[in-house]
Design an enzyme around this catalytic site. Structure first.
Site, mmCIF file in Angstrom:
data_model
loop_
_atom_site.group_PDB
_atom_site.id
_atom_site.type_symbol
_atom_site.label_atom_id
_atom_site.label_comp_id
_atom_site.label_asym_id
_atom_site.label_seq_id
_atom_site.Cartn_x
_atom_site.Cartn_y
_atom_site.Cartn_z
ATOM 1 C CB CYS A 47 -0.907 0.026 1.434
ATOM 2 S SG CYS A 47 -2.174 -1.337 1.136
ATOM 3 C CG HIS B 288 -3.271 3.941 1.898
ATOM 4 N ND1 HIS B 288 -3.796 3.341 0.755
ATOM 5 C CD2 HIS B 288 -3.211 2.691 2.763
ATOM 6 C CE1 HIS B 288 -4.057 1.922 0.874
ATOM 7 N NE2 HIS B 288 -3.897 1.724 2.037
ATOM 8 C CG ASN C 268 -6.693 -0.583 1.395
ATOM 9 O OD1 ASN C 268 -5.914 -0.184 0.239
ATOM 10 N ND2 ASN C 268 -5.942 -1.163 2.380
HETATM 11 O O1 UT7 Z 1 -3.684 -0.823 3.843
HETATM 12 C C1 UT7 Z 1 -3.147 -0.756 4.939
HETATM 13 C C2 UT7 Z 1 -3.661 -1.956 5.650
HETATM 14 N N1 UT7 Z 1 -4.701 -2.385 6.080
HETATM 15 C C3 UT7 Z 1 -5.347 -1.550 7.071
HETATM 16 O O2 UT7 Z 1 -4.838 -0.463 7.329
HETATM 17 C C4 UT7 Z 1 -6.514 -1.977 7.732
HETATM 18 C C5 UT7 Z 1 -6.255 -1.579 9.396
HETATM 19 N N2 UT7 Z 1 -7.248 -2.439 9.945
HETATM 20 C C6 UT7 Z 1 -8.471 -1.879 9.908
HETATM 21 O O3 UT7 Z 1 -8.989 -1.189 9.349
HETATM 22 C C7 UT7 Z 1 -9.425 -2.442 11.054
HETATM 23 O O4 UT7 Z 1 -8.872 -3.032 12.353
HETATM 24 C C8 UT7 Z 1 -10.642 -3.583 10.575
HETATM 25 C C9 UT7 Z 1 -11.647 -2.783 9.827
HETATM 26 C C10 UT7 Z 1 -9.937 -4.468 9.759
HETATM 27 C C11 UT7 Z 1 -11.313 -4.135 11.747
HETATM 28 O O5 UT7 Z 1 -11.809 -3.289 12.498
HETATM 29 P P1 UT7 Z 1 -11.610 -3.251 14.348
HETATM 30 O O6 UT7 Z 1 -12.385 -2.227 14.858
HETATM 31 O O7 UT7 Z 1 -10.177 -3.511 14.566
HETATM 32 O O8 UT7 Z 1 -12.535 -4.654 14.515
HETATM 33 P P2 UT7 Z 1 -11.578 -6.082 15.363
HETATM 34 O O9 UT7 Z 1 -10.705 -6.583 14.223
HETATM 35 O O10 UT7 Z 1 -11.054 -5.701 16.482
HETATM 36 O O11 UT7 Z 1 -13.056 -7.024 15.151
HETATM 37 C C12 UT7 Z 1 -14.104 -6.712 16.190
HETATM 38 C C13 UT7 Z 1 -15.086 -7.620 15.774
HETATM 39 C C14 UT7 Z 1 -14.735 -9.218 16.090
HETATM 40 O O12 UT7 Z 1 -15.803 -9.994 16.637
HETATM 41 P P3 UT7 Z 1 -15.607 -10.302 18.133
HETATM 42 O O13 UT7 Z 1 -14.288 -11.123 18.237
HETATM 43 O O14 UT7 Z 1 -15.487 -8.817 18.832
HETATM 44 O O15 UT7 Z 1 -16.877 -11.068 18.321
HETATM 45 C C15 UT7 Z 1 -14.541 -9.566 14.428
HETATM 46 O O16 UT7 Z 1 -14.785 -10.808 14.453
HETATM 47 O O17 UT7 Z 1 -15.907 -7.347 14.433
HETATM 48 C C16 UT7 Z 1 -16.005 -8.861 13.813
HETATM 49 N N3 UT7 Z 1 -15.747 -8.533 12.286
HETATM 50 C C17 UT7 Z 1 -16.732 -8.299 11.592
HETATM 51 N N4 UT7 Z 1 -18.044 -8.157 12.022
HETATM 52 C C18 UT7 Z 1 -18.713 -7.996 10.834
HETATM 53 C C19 UT7 Z 1 -14.703 -8.506 11.717
HETATM 54 N N5 UT7 Z 1 -14.809 -7.971 10.355
HETATM 55 C C20 UT7 Z 1 -16.251 -8.293 10.300
HETATM 56 C C21 UT7 Z 1 -17.092 -7.719 9.245
HETATM 57 N N6 UT7 Z 1 -18.412 -8.030 9.586
HETATM 58 N N7 UT7 Z 1 -16.835 -7.705 7.935
#
Ligand code: UT7
Length: 325
Positions: free
Chosen positions: A115, A252, A282
């Site tokens: 990225c 980005h 993204n």
């Molecule tokens: O390009 C550079 C690289 N990428 C990035 O910069 C991305 C960086 N990370 C992020 O943008 C965020 O961390 C995410 C969008 C990927 C995730 O958001 P988060 O607020 O960090 O959520 P999390 O990973 O802590 O997950 C929270 C909950 C989990 O459930 P439990 O364990 O709390 O029950 C996940 O399983 O959200 C759940 N979850 C989803 N739920 C519905 C994860 N993905 C999804 C989804 N739909 N698509």
């Protein structure tokens, strides 16, 4: 004293036609439009046709950037493509773009910094143009991230999309002042010890297959907000400008919460931040030139503005660049 800088003289972008909405994805994984919008700001993303390789998106973006610069393919003597989703393992996608554009013999190669690739590629092309080794360079970010998705992993498959953006870089003489046009300063960073936070689990010398993207999302998120801000400040220091002088921040586009977190840390006015993540998701190395192109087309970013680019991605890599447009 006259100073040669490389200046952005044209910008262009291309998005494939197919729109994939959050509702479309909630039909294949356990997710919802509400969750995706609240956690990421993404509403939709584009997907390339099966018969449409990355070089096709890159070539169209390049044609549009050349038209904006008033240049022809025959003027181009350097092509640098930032991509993590090349058409083939080799030749470089840049060489394929060179052929499709009808550019003559010159220099063409790819840069792989995921990225952060576009910011890295700009710095490489800047080295050629500012040293007189190229007169008309294309720097292209082009990706088909949908090809790397594991469509059963809701933590990643909702985040990415396909697209391409390109800029033309040409040498411009000035006095070396920050008011002169050109690429003013960079800060590039890489930390290989954090490679397992965001990677693709395949490749020619390991599995022999393309593989799928894997990410420890919340750890990448934390790293992004803290480290991008440092790189932005370092790029501004290298350019001799203050963060508060910046007219437009073109980050980005990974997640609206990261964009806001970085902006808040830097004390930026949110009206100066360009965000296209809702519509593009993204697109990895393509996201910055795509966002830049949107904001130039709609009249927000104008010639003479001081713009600040930043990115973070697999490697981990990150970086920033200050440009007087
Ligand atoms: O390009 C550079 C690289 N990428 C990035 O910069 C991305 C960086 N990370 C992020 O943008 C965020 O961390 C995410 C969008 C990927 C995730 O958001 P988060 O607020 O960090 O959520 P999390 O990973 O802590 O997950 C929270 C909950 C989990 O459930 P439990 O364990 O709390 O029950 C996940 O399983 O959200 C759940 N979850 C989803 N739920 C519905 C994860 N993905 C999804 C989804 N739909 N698509």
């Amino acid at each position: 004293m006259s100073v040669t800088r490389s200046a952005v003289t044209g910008v262009g972008a291309y998005l494939p036609d197919e729109v994939v909405t959050n509702a479309d994805l909630s039909a294949i994984v356990d997710t919802s439009d509400e969750w995706i919008q609240e956690r990421t700001g993404i509403k939709e993303r584009r997907r390339a046709r099966p018969d449409q390789p990355t070089s096709d998106l890159a070539t169209e973006a390049a044609r549009r950037a050349l038209a904006a610069a008033g240049r022809e393919a025959s003027d181009v003597d350097l092509i640098v493509v930032a991509t993590t989703t090349p058409d083939l393992t080799f030749p470089a996608t840049a060489a394929i773009v060179q052929r499709k554009l009808g550019a003559g013999v010159g220099v063409a190669f790819d840069v792989q910094a995921v990225c952060s690739g576009f910011v890295y590629a700009l710095s490489v092309a800047d080295g050629f143009v500012a040293r007189g080794l190229a007169k008309c360079a294309l720097v292209i970010g082009a990706e088909e991230m949908t090809r790397l998705m594991d469509w059963s992993d809701r933590g990643t498959c909702v985040l990415f999309g396909d697209g391409a953006g390109a800029v033309v870089l040409e040498p411009i003489e000035g006095e070396g002042a920050t008011a002169d046009r050109g690429l003013l300063g960079f800060a590039l960073r890489s930390d290989g010890t954090k490679g397992d936070l965001l990677y693709v689990d395949g490749g020619p010398s390991t599995t022999g297959e393309v593989g799928h993207l894997r990410m420890a999302g919340n750890q990448v998120f934390r790293h992004a907000v803290i480290n991008i801000a440092e790189a932005v400040e370092a790029a501004c220091a290298a350019a001799g400008v203050a963060v508060s002088d910046v007219d437009w921040f073109v980050p980005h586009q990974a997640n609206q919460r990261i964009i806001k977190g970085v902006g808040d840390r830097l004390g930026l006015d949110e009206n100066k931040v360009i965000s296209t993540v809702a519509w593009h998701a993204n697109t990895s190395a393509a996201s910055i030139p795509l966002a830049l192109s949107v904001a130039i087309e709609d009249g927000r970013i104008k010639r003479g503005d001081l713009i600040l680019l930043e990115a973070m991605g697999g490697g981990l890599t990150w970086g920033a660049c200050a440009i007087r447009l």
